[in-house]
Design an enzyme around this catalytic site. Structure first.
Site, PDB file in Angstrom:
ATOM      1  N   LYS A 180      64.945  42.460  84.867  1.00  0.00           N
ATOM      2  CA  LYS A 180      64.265  41.043  84.555  1.00  0.00           C
ATOM      3  C   LYS A 180      63.199  41.111  85.006  1.00  0.00           C
ATOM      4  CE  LYS A 180      67.605  40.675  88.070  1.00  0.00           C
ATOM      5  NZ  LYS A 180      68.676  40.277  89.198  1.00  0.00           N
ATOM      6  N   THR A 213      64.602  28.258  92.851  1.00  0.00           N
ATOM      7  CA  THR A 213      65.073  29.166  92.196  1.00  0.00           C
ATOM      8  C   THR A 213      65.919  30.308  93.046  1.00  0.00           C
ATOM      9  OG1 THR A 213      63.231  30.672  92.567  1.00  0.00           O
ATOM     10  CG2 THR A 213      63.035  29.520  90.489  1.00  0.00           C
ATOM     11  N   GLY A 215      68.991  32.278  94.324  1.00  0.00           N
ATOM     12  CA  GLY A 215      70.169  32.557  93.825  1.00  0.00           C
ATOM     13  C   GLY A 215      70.128  32.739  92.104  1.00  0.00           C
ATOM     14  N   THR A 216      68.921  33.068  91.872  1.00  0.00           N
ATOM     15  CA  THR A 216      68.711  33.360  90.195  1.00  0.00           C
ATOM     16  C   THR A 216      69.555  34.487  89.705  1.00  0.00           C
ATOM     17  OG1 THR A 216      66.605  32.155  90.316  1.00  0.00           O
ATOM     18  CG2 THR A 216      67.238  33.593  88.226  1.00  0.00           C
ATOM     19  N   GLY A 217      69.103  35.703  90.658  1.00  0.00           N
ATOM     20  CA  GLY A 217      69.665  36.780  90.347  1.00  0.00           C
ATOM     21  C   GLY A 217      71.129  37.154  90.407  1.00  0.00           C
ATOM     22  N   CYS A 218      71.992  36.349  91.473  1.00  0.00           N
ATOM     23  CA  CYS A 218      73.245  36.400  91.709  1.00  0.00           C
ATOM     24  C   CYS A 218      73.951  35.646  90.572  1.00  0.00           C
ATOM     25  CB  CYS A 218      73.743  35.656  92.752  1.00  0.00           C
ATOM     26  SG  CYS A 218      72.845  36.461  94.438  1.00  0.00           S
TER      27      CYS A 218
END
Length: 269
Positions: A180, A213, A215-218
């Site tokens: 990412k 932003t 919580g983007t990865g989860c």
């Protein structure tokens, strides 16, 4: 009788502010039309300003939750997030290895190392267990650039660096690496790289000027797992997940006095 939706299990920590962790995972799964189930690994006291405390659950509690779900209900995809300690990483890796050997279900590993606010969510002593035990179970591993550096020592500053990072992650055994690139320092696009070492897919989306932003990865990892549970190929699941997360980031909203969450329900509003 209504047809049962696909079944996805998240193995992760709780975010009391509701923006990341188990809460983000289950919201994402609901938004994408799958039935979300959970194995809680840790409880955090967390809000828009940071993580103010974290307490991991005992190994037996994690194992019992997992067995309760998998042995009775079953799963069509599993996603992992915050695992906190070497003991829990090893416990979850063993559980996943058994499930994948028996059923072949896809596993999405989000090797969570630090929170959006920079708070550590994984003990340094657990890194080797992530490398040698957890990543080999993954159908897709989804590290951000900080997690790449933590796990491999590769510091990414451009797209060539992302390619090197993917190779370093793949060397630990996942079938696919999704690197990412949202933390790249410049550029008008948020660029991610998906590769299995031969096929390479660059995913580009506009970089939204929105600080909210959390919580983007989860959310991305849960969206990928949801697509895989529906029977999508890895590239198509990642494409659809990227589109969903891009919309969620664009609609992210203020919450408290710090960094707010992405909007998991943006397609419904």
């Amino acid at each position: 009788m209504t047809a049962r939706p696909p079944l996805v299990l998240t193995v992760a920590g709780s975010d009391s502010g509701g923006g990341a962790g188990i809460q983000a995972d289950l919201k994402t799964m609901l938004a994408l039309g799958v039935h979300g189930m959970s194995v809680l690994t840790a409880v955090t006291a967390q809000n828009s300003r940071g993580v103010h405390g974290a307490w991991e659950l005992p190994e037996d509690a994690v194992r019992a939750q997992y067995r309760a779900v998998v042995d009775d209900i079953g799963v069509q995809a599993v996603k992992t997030g915050m695992l906190a300690s070497a003991v829990l990483v090893e416990t979850v890796a063993d559980l996943l290895a058994g499930t994948t050997a028996a059923t072949g279900v896809p596993v999405v590993v989000d090797p969570v190392g630090v929170s959006k606010h920079g708070d550590p969510l994984l003990a340094a002593s657990a890194l080797d267990a992530v490398r040698t035990r957890l990543l080999p179970t993954a159908t897709v591993a989804t590290p951000n650039l900080d997690e790449v550096a933590q796990l491999t020592g590769v510091v990414v500053e451009d797209e060539d660096g992302m390619r090197r990072a993917a190779g370093a992650i793949l060397a630990y055994g996942p079938r696919w690496a999704l690197i990412k690139g949202g933390h790249l320092p410049s550029g008008e696009e948020a660029v991610d790289l998906l590769t299995d070492g031969s096929e390479e897919l660059w995913l580009r989306a506009p970089r939204h000027d929105n600080r909210h932003t959390h919580g983007t990865g989860c959310t991305l990892a849960s969206a990928v797992a949801s697509g895989l549970a529906k029977g999508l190929t890895v590239p198509e699941a990642v494409r659809q997940a990227k589109a969903y997360v891009t919309g969620a980031i664009a609609a992210g909203f203020a919450l408290g006095g710090g960094i707010g969450p992405v909007d998991h329900a943006w397609r419904l509003r």
